[in-house]
Scaffold this motif. Structure first.
Motif, PDB file in Angstrom:
ATOM      1  N   LEU A 583       0.829  -1.204   0.000  1.00 56.55           N
ATOM      2  CA  LEU A 583       0.000   0.000   0.000  1.00 56.55           C
ATOM      3  C   LEU A 583       0.866   1.258   0.000  1.00 56.55           C
ATOM      4  CD1 LEU A 583      -2.911  -0.899   2.455  1.00 56.55           C
ATOM      5  CD2 LEU A 583      -3.120  -0.340   0.021  1.00 56.55           C
ATOM      6  N   ALA A 584       1.933   1.245   0.810  1.00 56.14           N
ATOM      7  CA  ALA A 584       2.814   2.417   0.859  1.00 56.14           C
ATOM      8  C   ALA A 584       3.440   2.675  -0.506  1.00 56.14           C
ATOM      9  CB  ALA A 584       3.900   2.212   1.908  1.00 56.14           C
ATOM     10  N   ALA A 585       3.878   1.602  -1.180  1.00 53.98           N
ATOM     11  CA  ALA A 585       4.466   1.753  -2.517  1.00 53.98           C
ATOM     12  C   ALA A 585       3.398   2.118  -3.547  1.00 53.98           C
ATOM     13  CB  ALA A 585       5.179   0.466  -2.924  1.00 53.98           C
ATOM     14  N   ALA A 586       2.187   1.587  -3.358  1.00 47.22           N
ATOM     15  CA  ALA A 586       1.094   1.872  -4.296  1.00 47.22           C
ATOM     16  C   ALA A 586       0.731   3.347  -4.274  1.00 47.22           C
ATOM     17  CB  ALA A 586      -0.131   1.030  -3.946  1.00 47.22           C
ATOM     18  N   GLU A 587       0.723   3.963  -3.087  1.00 54.17           N
ATOM     19  CA  GLU A 587       0.387   5.380  -2.983  1.00 54.17           C
ATOM     20  C   GLU A 587       1.441   6.260  -3.646  1.00 54.17           C
ATOM     21  OE1 GLU A 587      -2.419   6.437  -2.064  1.00 54.17           O
ATOM     22  OE2 GLU A 587      -3.225   4.642  -1.147  1.00 54.17           O
ATOM     23  N   SER A 588       2.639   5.685  -3.902  1.00 49.59           N
ATOM     24  CA  SER A 588       3.694   6.429  -4.593  1.00 49.59           C
ATOM     25  C   SER A 588       3.685   6.164  -6.088  1.00 49.59           C
ATOM     26  CB  SER A 588       5.069   6.066  -4.004  1.00 49.59           C
ATOM     27  OG  SER A 588       5.136   6.435  -2.645  1.00 49.59           O
ATOM     28  N   GLY A 589       2.698   5.402  -6.577  1.00 48.53           N
ATOM     29  CA  GLY A 589       2.527   5.226  -8.008  1.00 48.53           C
ATOM     30  C   GLY A 589       3.108   3.964  -8.590  1.00 48.53           C
ATOM     31  N   ASN A 590       3.587   3.029  -7.765  1.00 42.41           N
ATOM     32  CA  ASN A 590       4.159   1.796  -8.303  1.00 42.41           C
ATOM     33  C   ASN A 590       3.039   0.851  -8.737  1.00 42.41           C
ATOM     34  OD1 ASN A 590       5.212  -1.153  -7.936  1.00 42.41           O
ATOM     35  ND2 ASN A 590       7.056   0.097  -8.046  1.00 42.41           N
ATOM     36  N   VAL A 591       3.012   0.499 -10.044  1.00 40.60           N
ATOM     37  CA  VAL A 591       1.914  -0.299 -10.588  1.00 40.60           C
ATOM     38  C   VAL A 591       1.919  -1.715 -10.017  1.00 40.60           C
ATOM     39  CG1 VAL A 591       0.914  -1.249 -12.696  1.00 40.60           C
ATOM     40  CG2 VAL A 591       1.853   1.047 -12.705  1.00 40.60           C
ATOM     41  N   VAL A 592       3.094  -2.327  -9.886  1.00 39.19           N
ATOM     42  CA  VAL A 592       3.170  -3.681  -9.327  1.00 39.19           C
ATOM     43  C   VAL A 592       2.599  -3.694  -7.914  1.00 39.19           C
ATOM     44  CG1 VAL A 592       4.743  -5.503  -8.562  1.00 39.19           C
ATOM     45  CG2 VAL A 592       5.127  -4.371 -10.758  1.00 39.19           C
ATOM     46  N   ALA A 593       2.952  -2.673  -7.127  1.00 36.56           N
ATOM     47  CA  ALA A 593       2.434  -2.596  -5.754  1.00 36.56           C
ATOM     48  C   ALA A 593       0.922  -2.391  -5.758  1.00 36.56           C
ATOM     49  CB  ALA A 593       3.120  -1.457  -5.008  1.00 36.56           C
ATOM     50  N   GLN A 594       0.408  -1.582  -6.675  1.00 33.59           N
ATOM     51  CA  GLN A 594      -1.038  -1.368  -6.756  1.00 33.59           C
ATOM     52  C   GLN A 594      -1.768  -2.665  -7.088  1.00 33.59           C
ATOM     53  OE1 GLN A 594      -1.181   1.715  -9.698  1.00 33.59           O
ATOM     54  NE2 GLN A 594      -0.758   3.370  -8.254  1.00 33.59           N
ATOM     55  N   ILE A 595      -1.229  -3.435  -8.035  1.00 34.87           N
ATOM     56  CA  ILE A 595      -1.839  -4.713  -8.410  1.00 34.87           C
ATOM     57  C   ILE A 595      -1.850  -5.670  -7.229  1.00 34.87           C
ATOM     58  CG2 ILE A 595      -1.473  -6.782  -9.811  1.00 34.87           C
ATOM     59  CD1 ILE A 595      -0.478  -4.931 -12.053  1.00 34.87           C
ATOM     60  N   ASN A 596      -0.716  -5.780  -6.551  1.00 34.21           N
ATOM     61  CA  ASN A 596      -0.617  -6.734  -5.444  1.00 34.21           C
ATOM     62  C   ASN A 596      -1.424  -6.296  -4.235  1.00 34.21           C
ATOM     63  OD1 ASN A 596       1.065  -8.197  -7.082  1.00 34.21           O
ATOM     64  ND2 ASN A 596       2.964  -7.514  -6.108  1.00 34.21           N
ATOM     65  N   ALA A 597      -1.499  -4.981  -3.985  1.00 39.28           N
ATOM     66  CA  ALA A 597      -2.330  -4.484  -2.884  1.00 39.28           C
ATOM     67  C   ALA A 597      -3.805  -4.766  -3.163  1.00 39.28           C
ATOM     68  CB  ALA A 597      -2.102  -2.988  -2.687  1.00 39.28           C
ATOM     69  N   ALA A 598      -4.249  -4.516  -4.390  1.00 39.80           N
ATOM     70  CA  ALA A 598      -5.644  -4.793  -4.753  1.00 39.80           C
ATOM     71  C   ALA A 598      -5.953  -6.280  -4.587  1.00 39.80           C
ATOM     72  CB  ALA A 598      -5.894  -4.355  -6.196  1.00 39.80           C
ATOM     73  N   PHE A 599      -5.021  -7.120  -4.992  1.00 37.52           N
ATOM     74  CA  PHE A 599      -5.211  -8.565  -4.875  1.00 37.52           C
ATOM     75  C   PHE A 599      -5.369  -8.989  -3.414  1.00 37.52           C
ATOM     76  CE2 PHE A 599      -3.124 -12.680  -4.074  1.00 37.52           C
ATOM     77  CZ  PHE A 599      -3.945 -13.524  -4.800  1.00 37.52           C
ATOM     78  N   LEU A 600      -4.494  -8.503  -2.533  1.00 39.77           N
ATOM     79  CA  LEU A 600      -4.561  -8.875  -1.118  1.00 39.77           C
ATOM     80  C   LEU A 600      -5.833  -8.332  -0.468  1.00 39.77           C
ATOM     81  CD1 LEU A 600      -0.822  -8.376  -0.090  1.00 39.77           C
ATOM     82  CD2 LEU A 600      -2.080 -10.537  -0.170  1.00 39.77           C
ATOM     83  N   LEU A 601      -6.236  -7.125  -0.832  1.00 39.68           N
ATOM     84  CA  LEU A 601      -7.455  -6.550  -0.266  1.00 39.68           C
ATOM     85  C   LEU A 601      -8.678  -7.371  -0.651  1.00 39.68           C
ATOM     86  CD1 LEU A 601      -6.709  -2.766  -0.888  1.00 39.68           C
ATOM     87  CD2 LEU A 601      -7.116  -3.791   1.359  1.00 39.68           C
ATOM     88  N   GLU A 602      -8.793  -7.717  -1.925  1.00 43.36           N
ATOM     89  CA  GLU A 602      -9.994  -8.450  -2.341  1.00 43.36           C
ATOM     90  C   GLU A 602      -9.953  -9.907  -1.890  1.00 43.36           C
ATOM     91  OE1 GLU A 602      -9.081  -9.921  -6.900  1.00 43.36           O
ATOM     92  OE2 GLU A 602     -10.224  -8.106  -6.588  1.00 43.36           O
ATOM     93  N   ARG A 603      -8.774 -10.389  -1.468  1.00 40.05           N
ATOM     94  CA  ARG A 603      -8.674 -11.749  -0.930  1.00 40.05           C
ATOM     95  C   ARG A 603      -8.934 -11.782   0.570  1.00 40.05           C
ATOM     96  NH1 ARG A 603      -8.570 -16.193  -4.007  1.00 40.05           N
ATOM     97  NH2 ARG A 603      -7.144 -17.199  -2.539  1.00 40.05           N
ATOM     98  N   GLY A 604      -9.247 -10.605   1.180  1.00 43.23           N
ATOM     99  CA  GLY A 604      -9.673 -10.597   2.578  1.00 43.23           C
ATOM    100  C   GLY A 604      -8.664 -10.099   3.579  1.00 43.23           C
ATOM    101  N   THR A 605      -7.486  -9.636   3.141  1.00 41.42           N
ATOM    102  CA  THR A 605      -6.540  -9.016   4.070  1.00 41.42           C
ATOM    103  C   THR A 605      -6.923  -7.547   4.172  1.00 41.42           C
ATOM    104  OG1 THR A 605      -4.804 -10.532   3.338  1.00 41.42           O
ATOM    105  CG2 THR A 605      -4.099  -8.583   4.558  1.00 41.42           C
ATOM    106  N   CYS A 606      -7.594  -7.159   5.250  1.00 41.84           N
ATOM    107  CA  CYS A 606      -8.251  -5.847   5.296  1.00 41.84           C
ATOM    108  C   CYS A 606      -7.694  -4.907   6.359  1.00 41.84           C
ATOM    109  CB  CYS A 606      -9.753  -6.032   5.519  1.00 41.84           C
ATOM    110  SG  CYS A 606     -10.576  -6.855   4.128  1.00 41.84           S
ATOM    111  N   LEU A 607      -6.721  -5.348   7.152  1.00 38.45           N
ATOM    112  CA  LEU A 607      -6.091  -4.479   8.151  1.00 38.45           C
ATOM    113  C   LEU A 607      -7.116  -3.824   9.080  1.00 38.45           C
ATOM    114  CD1 LEU A 607      -3.432  -2.696   5.877  1.00 38.45           C
ATOM    115  CD2 LEU A 607      -3.169  -4.773   7.237  1.00 38.45           C
ATOM    116  N   GLY A 608      -8.150  -4.578   9.473  1.00 39.29           N
ATOM    117  CA  GLY A 608      -9.140  -4.081  10.420  1.00 39.29           C
ATOM    118  C   GLY A 608     -10.278  -3.290   9.799  1.00 39.29           C
TER     119      GLY A 608
END
Length: 649
Positions: A583-608
């Motif tokens: 997420l930290a890398a995604a907010e800085s514009g890294n596309v790979v990080a955005q893809i992987n963050a979206a994947f983890l979020l929709e798989r149920g890793t929600c950080l509360g």
């Protein structure tokens, strides 16, 4: 701070995040500068992805504001001429440079028209709006698209994005050059895309190289045993290990000291390629401290890959080049011979003439004899006989620096080595040639002390009213137009092959631009016409400078270390920590990080977060990915599905 909502709907949370990023950026945080630069760039162009080249610039906003004032004054009852004149006077008061750009023309009927000099198309290559009349300009509020998804928390222009990315680029490059990489190696990063890995089961042969699992420790241990085998070490195993540690490939920790250890084993066993790298490490002090650095050893290693010195390597290169040209001629001759035979056969079929096979056989034998000679010539110069281009570049550096009791410094010999190494494809050599042309390793003040050359042809033309800046004119550093042209060509050669230092130099040149004032023309023109004695040898180009600085900043340690750590955490099963880093890398514009963050979020890793907020956060990431990739692809989707959105994949 969490901003699960969509783009501009972050409210106070998003505002607080922006304030904290600004504070961190002022404190020297590369990631904070990247986050703000990404948002500015997104607003300036990415949010309107179908107009890739049309970044909104500061100049566009100023011109739109002027147009808005003109419209306001006309509504107040002013004439067109009065409204334009007053608006431009006010702009000149707030923008000192604007006063130079005012232009007054008189029509045949005697009517005065006040306008901007920049209304012409001579420098209007970036923004088509500049070619329009002021009355056609839009207002600042409508220059930026109104959709919430067209912005990411703030309104930006190309210049504001460049300011952040340039700061991040300088910080990242300083850190890389001060590290053991010395700016000669790119920091190791990670490109695994979790959705693709998940879709193919993690270890499928269908996965691309970037998505394959990291190297197993058992495999690394096997290579170590082979590399240290007595009495004959395995050169391939040692060189493979050296490459893994050198570039941090396949998840191996990047380590210059371990890379040098295995390059040394392979070099001592006779590998030219390993010798070139080992010599480079000693030359720049990579993986060794100052007491361990050995230029004499570097010279011995470089000599291994440059048999016969620069002249011997040139003969080998020209021999290979000539053999390649001969092979092309042979291929062309064979094609021509077959074409003639086909034409002759067709002619015989028409005329029913006698058989001329004897003559054909004779001609064929002559052609075959010529072909055989060429093949023998080509076989003499195969790839393994070519000098090793890192060794050739290394010898150039040793001649440039000089080695006490070994080599006297010689710029002439160094240049020969660099030019040959560049011809062999070496990006470092191209960078070195560009830097030398700009004054690197010159004596202090050498270029500034070059005697002034009076170009009488240019001077005489100027006296007649024809001002053309002489090719001999120099800037404050003693550099001419040709010096900058040469440097740009060589920086481009290196940058196209991934050279970060070259990209950083190009970004800086295009950000600032370079002007040369011809002092002889300046004396004739005087202060009022000084622009006629000035030539812009490197034009300022915000989008180009932005693209170079963005690449440098995103390949710095701050981003690459976070991405590698996130993937290691994912493999270890620590999904929350992995998501935080992505997420930290995604907010800085890294596309790979955005893809992987979206994947983890929709798989149920929600950080509360609640399920609804978690879903919104995933959608926000996916939308960012699509907008970013569409912008990079020029607005044309490359197919269906996320994996097809990357240009060229």
């Amino acid at each position: 701070l969490t901003v699960p909502s969509d783009f501009a709907y972050g409210g106070s949370q998003l505002s607080r995040a922006l304030v904290l990023w600004h504070s961190a950026a002022m404190g020297g945080s590369v990631e904070a500068a990247l986050a703000l630069g990404y948002r500015s760039k997104y607003s300036a162009g990415m949010g309107n992805h179908h107009e890739k080249e049309k970044f909104i610039s500061d100049k566009t906003l100023r011109r739109a504001a002027t147009a808005d004032k003109i419209a306001e004054y006309k509504r107040a009852g002013m004439s067109e001429e009065e409204a334009v004149s007053r608006a431009h006077r006010e702009e000149a008061d707030t923008n000192p440079q604007a006063e130079k750009k005012l232009k007054v023309t008189v029509t045949p009927e005697g009517q005065k028209i006040v306008s901007h000099e920049n209304m012409s198309t001579k420098d209007d290559d970036a923004d088509p709006k500049r070619n329009k009349s002021l009355k056609d300009e839009t207002t600042p509020s409508t220059l930026h698209p109104s959709a919430a998804t067209s912005h990411y928390g703030l309104l930006g222009t190309c210049e504001s994005a460049l300011a952040y990315y340039e700061t991040a680029s300088h910080l990242a490059m300083d850190e890389i050059e001060a590290s053991e990489l010395r700016g000669k190696v790119n920091p190791a990063t990670d490109s695994h895309r979790l959705p693709i890995i998940h879709a193919h089961g993690g270890a499928s042969s269908a996965l691309s190289h970037a998505n394959k699992p990291d190297e197993l420790e058992e495999a690394i241990q096997y290579y170590r045993l082979r590399a240290y085998a007595k009495p004959d070490p395995d050169i391939n195993a040692a060189y493979t290990l050296a490459q893994l540690y050198h570039h941090g490939l396949r998840g191996v920790k990047q380590s210059m000291s371990l890379a040098l250890e295995y390059y040394t084993i392979a070099a001592e066993a006779g590998s030219w390629e390993a010798a070139g790298q080992a010599g480079k490490f000693h030359l720049w002090g990579m993986g060794v401290n100052e007491t361990q650095r050995d230029l004499g050893l570097a010279y011995r290693y470089f000599t291994m890959g440059t048999p016969g010195g620069v002249e011997g390597c040139l003969r080998r290169y020209k021999g290979k080049k000539n053999a390649g040209q001969a092979a092309a001629r042979r291929k062309k001759r064979k094609k021509q011979r077959k074409q003639k035979e086909a034409e002759a056969a067709a002619e015989k079929g028409k005329d029913g003439n006698g058989d001329d096979s004897d003559n054909d056989d004779e001609n064929s034998q002559e052609d075959d004899a010529w072909v055989d000679d060429t093949e023998e010539e080509e076989d003499i110069w195969d790839d393994q006989d070519q000098c090793d281009h890192p060794c050739v570049n290394g010898m150039g550096l040793l001649y440039l620096f000089g080695v006490p009791m070994v080599l006297p410094p010689s710029r002439e010999v160094a240049t020969k080595y660099f030019e040959l190494s560049k011809d062999l494809g070496n990006m470092d050599a191209a960078y070195n040639l560009a830097m030398m042309r700009l004054g690197w390793m010159d004596e202090v003040g050498a270029k500034e002390s070059i005697p002034h050359y009076k170009d009488m042809t240019t001077i005489n033309n100027a006296k007649k009213g024809m001002f053309v800046v002489s090719s001999h004119a120099r800037d404050g550093h003693g550099l001419t137009r040709d010096d900058y042209k040469y440097a740009l060509n060589h920086f481009n050669f290196a940058a196209a092959r991934g050279h970060l230092q070259a990209k950083h130099r190009l970004g800086t040149l295009f950000s600032k631009g370079v002007r040369i004032v011809d002092r002889d023309l300046a004396e004739i023109a005087g202060p009022e016409k000084m622009h006629m004695a000035t030539e812009q040898v490197v034009h300022r180009n915000c989008p180009t400078a932005l693209s170079y600085h963005k690449v440098v900043a995103e390949n710095g340690f701050a981003m690459t270390r976070r991405i590698r750590a996130a993937y290691k955490q994912y493999v270890a099963g620590d999904y929350p920590s992995s998501l935080r880093n992505y997420l930290a890398a995604a907010e800085s514009g890294n596309v790979v990080a955005q893809i992987n963050a979206a994947f983890l979020l929709e798989r149920g890793t929600c950080l509360g977060m609640s399920p609804a907020d978690c879903t919104n956060a995933a959608v926000r990431m996916w939308r960012l990915i699509v907008q970013t990739l569409l912008f990079e692809c020029g607005g044309q989707p490359q197919g269906k599905g996320m994996s097809k959105l990357v240009c060229g994949s």
